[in-house]
Design a protein around this motif. Structure first.
Motif, short mmCIF file in Angstrom:
data_model
loop_
_atom_site.label_atom_id
_atom_site.label_comp_id
_atom_site.label_asym_id
_atom_site.label_seq_id
_atom_site.Cartn_x
_atom_site.Cartn_y
_atom_site.Cartn_z
N MET A 345 0.82 -1.25 -0.02
CA MET A 345 -0.08 0.01 -0.01
C MET A 345 0.85 1.25 -0.02
SD MET A 345 -2.84 1.19 2.90
CE MET A 345 -1.51 1.51 4.22
N LEU A 346 1.82 1.28 0.67
CA LEU A 346 2.94 2.45 0.79
C LEU A 346 3.61 2.85 -0.21
CD1 LEU A 346 3.97 2.49 4.62
CD2 LEU A 346 2.01 3.49 3.65
N LEU A 347 4.18 1.54 -0.78
CA LEU A 347 4.80 1.85 -2.08
C LEU A 347 3.98 1.78 -3.15
CD1 LEU A 347 7.49 -1.24 -1.50
CD2 LEU A 347 7.63 1.37 -0.79
N THR A 348 2.69 1.52 -3.29
CA THR A 348 1.85 1.92 -4.35
C THR A 348 1.51 3.45 -4.19
OG1 THR A 348 1.07 -0.23 -4.54
CG2 THR A 348 -0.06 1.68 -5.43
N TRP A 349 1.24 3.92 -3.08
CA TRP A 349 1.24 5.37 -3.25
C TRP A 349 2.39 6.16 -3.43
CZ3 TRP A 349 -1.22 5.24 2.69
CH2 TRP A 349 -2.48 4.96 2.31
N ALA A 350 3.54 5.75 -3.22
CA ALA A 350 4.80 6.40 -3.70
C ALA A 350 4.98 6.24 -5.16
CB ALA A 350 5.99 5.74 -2.95
N LYS A 351 4.46 5.20 -5.82
CA LYS A 351 4.53 5.21 -7.19
C LYS A 351 3.52 5.97 -7.92
CE LYS A 351 6.34 2.11 -9.57
NZ LYS A 351 7.49 2.11 -10.46
N GLU A 352 2.20 6.21 -7.10
CA GLU A 352 1.24 7.26 -7.70
C GLU A 352 1.98 8.55 -7.52
OE1 GLU A 352 -3.29 8.37 -6.52
OE2 GLU A 352 -2.37 6.62 -5.64
N LEU A 353 2.61 8.79 -6.37
CA LEU A 353 3.29 10.12 -6.41
C LEU A 353 4.26 10.50 -7.49
CD1 LEU A 353 3.59 12.97 -4.65
CD2 LEU A 353 5.30 11.44 -3.43
N GLY A 354 4.77 9.49 -8.24
CA GLY A 354 5.54 9.76 -9.23
C GLY A 354 7.08 9.39 -8.85
N CYS A 355 7.38 8.67 -8.00
CA CYS A 355 8.57 8.38 -7.43
C CYS A 355 9.33 7.29 -8.10
CB CYS A 355 8.62 7.96 -5.78
SG CYS A 355 7.81 9.31 -4.80
N ASN A 356 10.66 7.18 -8.02
CA ASN A 356 11.30 6.27 -8.49
C ASN A 356 12.41 5.69 -7.29
OD1 ASN A 356 13.25 8.07 -8.53
ND2 ASN A 356 13.72 8.22 -10.58
N TYR A 357 11.99 6.22 -6.12
CA TYR A 357 12.95 6.20 -5.01
C TYR A 357 12.41 6.45 -3.70
CZ TYR A 357 16.77 8.48 -2.60
OH TYR A 357 17.88 8.96 -1.38
N VAL A 358 12.73 5.71 -2.79
CA VAL A 358 12.10 6.07 -1.35
C VAL A 358 13.36 6.02 -0.31
CG1 VAL A 358 9.77 5.18 -1.71
CG2 VAL A 358 11.75 3.45 -1.23
N ARG A 359 13.24 6.73 0.74
CA ARG A 359 14.08 6.58 1.93
C ARG A 359 13.25 6.04 2.98
NH1 ARG A 359 15.57 11.70 6.06
NH2 ARG A 359 17.34 10.35 7.14
N LEU A 360 14.09 4.91 3.30
CA LEU A 360 13.22 4.13 4.39
C LEU A 360 13.80 4.48 5.64
CD1 LEU A 360 13.03 0.61 2.58
CD2 LEU A 360 11.53 2.28 2.69
N ALA A 361 13.26 5.42 6.27
CA ALA A 361 13.80 6.01 7.38
C ALA A 361 13.20 5.52 8.90
CB ALA A 361 13.63 7.62 7.30
N HIS A 362 13.82 5.60 10.02
CA HIS A 362 14.86 6.13 10.24
C HIS A 362 15.82 4.89 10.90
CE1 HIS A 362 15.07 10.43 9.51
NE2 HIS A 362 13.95 10.49 10.06
N TYR A 363 15.48 3.73 10.26
CA TYR A 363 15.92 2.37 10.74
C TYR A 363 15.75 1.27 9.85
CZ TYR A 363 11.19 3.11 11.35
OH TYR A 363 9.70 3.44 11.16
N THR A 364 16.18 0.25 10.15
CA THR A 364 16.20 -0.94 9.31
C THR A 364 14.83 -1.54 8.78
OG1 THR A 364 18.58 -1.80 9.80
CG2 THR A 364 16.96 -3.32 8.60
N HIS A 365 13.98 -1.39 7.72
CA HIS A 365 12.95 -1.83 7.44
C HIS A 365 12.85 -3.29 7.15
CE1 HIS A 365 10.60 2.16 6.58
NE2 HIS A 365 11.76 2.58 7.33
N ASN A 366 11.51 -3.80 7.15
CA ASN A 366 11.21 -4.93 6.99
C ASN A 366 11.75 -5.82 5.67
OD1 ASN A 366 9.65 -7.62 6.51
ND2 ASN A 366 8.28 -6.83 7.78
#
Length: 607
Positions: A345-366
């Protein structure tokens, strides 16, 4: 006397002892045969640690008998036996999941809580068994059938225990004491701007492997070489040489290599024709690695990343990183991400925003978040929680930070999406900090020389001039920094007057900028907390940043509103950080569409 040299000599010593209980984790655990221990776990709230400490404040598990704690899991006792706990009559929490979002009593709870899970297994003599935790926040003590397996610190990194000789044939139980209390010398430290979600927040697996099994591997392109795949395979449990086979069927690759007598082999494989992984074409190849008794599968993409002067080159081509920052939190639940659906869900929202890149802050993600980024075509900035003010001169703090960094790199080294390892965020400039962070940079480069190293640097302001000369930047690949013009300093309408003096001949990444807005609250563009005010700050920020020499990307703060105890305004915040472009109910704010249009323009420029 050079105290800094003494401090870091101690750090080196401490690192060795710290890692003795932070065992190397099995690679790509979700491809393994396993019993999932996810689901309902009974729990006991224990703010005084009555289940761990006797009345003299000594741990029960360090006594001669090793008994007396909640981990004994006493139940169905005789009428003469006094027991002051009973897991079987306690409520349950879902695992994976934080406790704060599942029980109103635990919303703000920081302290100790005990988990217990029953399971049944018939272990066989030809298998090893590994109890694997993908993440527990923050410190935990793990017991199997009343016996202690060990401890772990770090709320976002995986860890495991070999339980081959400790399982019962039939009924078993595992008990975990979890403590999420914030402490000055930990990583992160006491002060953060996110919710301190406690509990077993990610998957728990009982993994089974052959006695000789493939514990680790790396299959990636060599540094700056698009025609050479290199890596290694480590077979555990052998003391003689053995053949391993690396196959990539689509590339017609099937190569056999021989390990040394410790089970390790390094290899390289020339390739002639390869479809390179990129956000536009996130090509993943099926990779199969076989040893005498074991076989593992992975989906791996191949790409190169490097910087040349002020350019970032992906597969040799200049790229602009159209990004957004993301927390490991489902805004609709107000708790940690628990499933692939939450993450998608979150990554799909990022793609809809037009992103090609995400910063997974501020710790190690899943780990699954990184695998989804591979699949969906999103480049990743991965980070450790060296956040704000850490105990820079404490050797244990450094060892903890280095361990979390190393585990994240080891876990995700085969993910093509990861192009940046970040060593920290907004750390104040001083000599001790520079030494601490500099050693982390050296550690990253020792573990992985094929990706970029970054941190969110500090800036200086004087009049309408902003200077970036944080000396940590000398050791990094990017001139990356946070700035909150129009929100924490200056006025939104003044932003186009600012200029930047960046003292590095490196690509510039704005790792954070942004402003808060309550979704659905409207006013003129001077009205604090209105969508219009947030929109104005984005419009003027983008105008200001576009004039910057060397600008090659950004990750504004943040994709979605997230919970934070620091954000207390009862009308506009109510313990939510409102800098999200999407609200905690999934509503897109006006600034979302402003950034979306900007990214459409950047897409055309970098075609």
């Amino acid at each position: 006397m050079n105290y800094r040299k003494i401090i870091f000599a101690l750090i080196a010593i401490t690192t060795i002892s710290f890692n003795t209980y932070s065992q190397k984790i099995i690679q790509n655990v979700f491809d393994r045969e396993a019993i999932s221990l996810n689901g309902s776990w009974n729990y006991i709230i224990d703010p005084y640690q009555m289940g761990y400490l006797d009345y003299r404040q000594k741990p029960f598990d360090e006594s001669k008998s090793g008994k007396g704690g909640f981990y004994d899991n006493l139940h169905n006792v005789s009428k003469e036996t006094k027991v002051e706990y009973d897991f079987s009559n306690e409520p349950t929490l879902d695992v994976p999941g934080d406790w704060n979002s599942q029980d109103q009593r635990l919303l703000f709870y920081e302290g100790t809580l005990w988990y217990k899970k029953d399971f049944v297994i018939k272990p066989t003599t030809d298998q090893n068994y590994i109890l694997y935790f993908a993440a527990v926040n923050y410190e935990c003590h793990v017991y199997l059938n009343g016996k202690k397996l060990g401890t772990h610190k770090g709320g976002f990194t995986p860890f495991q225990f070999d339980v081959t000789s400790k399982l019962n044939d039939g009924e078993n139980f595992v008990v975990v004491m979890v403590d999420n209390t914030r402490k000055k010398d930990e990583v992160p430290t006491i002060n953060t701007d996110w919710w301190n979600y406690g509990g077993i927040t990610r998957d728990v697996l009982l993994v089974s492997t052959p006695k000789e099994y493939i514990n680790d591997y790396k299959v990636q392109l060599a540094k700056d070489n698009k025609k050479l795949i290199e890596g290694f395979v480590k077979v555990e449990g052998i003391n003689s040489t053995q053949d391993v086979v690396v196959e990539i069927p689509e590339l017609k690759i099937k190569s056999t290599f021989q390990t040394d007598n410790q089970g390790l082999v390094k290899f390289n494989i020339p390739v002639k024709k390869l479809t390179y992984w990129s956000p536009d074409s996130p090509k993943l190849y099926d990779v199969k690695i076989t040893s005498k008794l074991d076989e593992v599968h992975d989906k791996i993409g191949f790409r190169t990343i490097k910087t040349v002067d002020k350019n970032i080159l992906l597969n040799g081509k200049s790229i602009f990183l159209k990004g957004i920052s993301v927390h490991d939190e489902n805004p609709l639940l107000g708790g940690r991400l628990r499933s692939d659906a939450d993450m998608r869900m979150l990554l799909t929202w990022a793609k809809e925003l037009g992103c090609n890149y995400v910063r997974l802050a501020h710790y190690t993600h899943n780990e699954r978040m990184l695998q989804l980024a591979d699949e969906m075509g999103l480049l990743v900035w991965a980070e450790v929680p060296v956040y704000w003010t850490i105990s820079w001169t404490n050797p244990e703090t450094y060892a903890n930070a280095e361990n979390q960094l190393a585990v994240g790199i080891e876990r995700d080294k085969n993910r093509a999406s990861v192009i940046i390892w970040s060593i920290g965020n907004e750390t104040p400039v001083n000599e001790d900090r520079n030494a601490f962070m500099g050693k982390l940079v050296d550690k990253v480069r020792a573990l992985d020389d094929t990706r970029l190293v970054a941190a969110a640097l500090e800036i200086e302001r004087e009049g309408y001039k902003i200077t970036v000369e944080d000396h940590l930047g000398d050791k990094l690949d990017l001139a990356s920094f946070n700035e909150y013009g129009g929100w924490y300093w200056s006025n939104a309408k003044e932003l186009p007057k600012y200029s930047y003096d960046i003292k590095f001949n490196k690509p510039v990444i704005i790792s954070e900028f942004g402003a808060g807005a309550l979704a659905g609250f409207h006013g003129d563009d001077d009205t604090m907390w209105s969508e219009e005010h947030q929109e104005l700050i984005y419009i003027n920020q983008l105008e200001m940043l576009d004039k910057m020499d060397g600008l090659r990307g950004m990750t504004p703060w943040i994709l979605v509103d997230f919970k934070s105890p620091r954000r207390q305004n009862p009308v506009f915040q109510n313990f939510w950080n409102r800098k999200g472009l999407i609200s905690n109910t999934g509503e897109k704010k006006k600034a979302f569409f402003t950034l979306q249009e900007y990214y459409k323009k950047k897409t055309k420029e970098y075609k």
